[in-house]
Design a protein around this motif. Sequence first.
Motif: not given
Length: 432
Positions: A69-77, A98-104, A107-119
């Motif tokens: 995915l692209n952080a700038a063009t792909d959506t939360k969906k 382009e992860i430097h363009r990830l909006d908040k 980011q808030d959606f991704l953080l728990p998924l990273l913590e759990s190791g699902q993604i």
Amino acid sequence: MKPLAYRMRPQDLTEVVGQSHLVGPGKIIRRMVEAKLLSSMILYGPPGIGKTSIASAIAGSTKYAFRMLNAATDTKKDLQQVALEAKMSGTVILLLDEIHRLDKTKQDFLLPLLESGQIVLIGATTENPYISISPAIRSRCQIFELHPLSATDAQKAIHRALNDEERGLGKYHVQLQRDAEQLLIEKGNGDLRATLNALELAVLSTYAEKGKNKDQKLIITQEIMADSIQVKSQNFDANGDGHYDLVSAFQKSIRGSDTDAALHYLARLIESGDLISICRRLLVIAYEDIGLANPAACQHTALAVWTAQQIGLPEARISLSNAVIELALSPKSNSGISAIDSALDVIRTQKVSSIPNHLKDSHYSGAKKLGHGNNYLYPHDYANDWVAQQYLPSSLIHDSYFRPKGNSKIELALKNQYQRLKQMQENGLDNH
């Protein structure tokens, strides 16, 4: 048909070209994969040097699902779809460009998924992640810098693509002439994606034009390659000497203060499309040949280079031209490079005595007993924030590396200050 660069993406870590400091035997990413202890990471470096390839290879080596995915063009969906897949089928490796363009929100959606190791997130960026990426994401990722690919790396990838009959161009029986290969590598400037796609264009367009059958060699000449990547082939030769001669003439013309010659060679470099070499060489020239005679010109050059890199060619020619004219007309001095080279020569050829005890670090328990930091004179406690004391190792106490020329008012002032302080230092030490 998908582009050659896409088809030749590594299927496991052994196929990755370059980046041996990360994926070579015993190196960190290789160890992570072999130990099945993957963690999220951020890969940063210039375009086309292997960020996507490493992510693809990690997925291939682990057999996990791989999504991009692209952080700038792909959506939360889109992120939610990846999360759902991870929940249903297990771990998913997500390459987020382009992860430097990830909006908040994302980011808030991704953080728990990273913590759990699902993604397992593999962020890719050309920006410095310590500056451009939020601390919340950064703290959950290993950060790895990728290095520009060498000419040998590019050559290895080219040969692999030419010989691979399944994913590459092997069925065309290509004979890539040496000067054509050199031109392709030079123009690629370490961008493997651009290099492979240019190679494919040269091969397919020649095949279509000449109608070769499968049993005949398809010869790719330097002229065909130059036409395929739209550069002037006369600036290059089989050994790459033409390119280096051109860059050499460019620097020597500026050093010699010949503005018109400098602009001529700049124009030839621009015409070849070699923005990377121009920018790198201008920065070298500014500090090597102008240096302390005109520090402002060095700053102006750095800004001109930054501007050129942001806007790209053809508009980059404007800021580059300004810099070249200023450097050519500026006072010249090589006292800076001469000073550090003199110091390096001493380090490499002489036995150097230890750092004086009073200069050694004293911010730890036991330092005082060793005599470290004792009798250090703090310059700010003295008139004019200066006091005579020994700084050089004893064996080098009378060495002098900086030999200012005084070719401008700025360097003349530095010369006078250097000589005055040097004399005060020697007189002060003699009186101790």
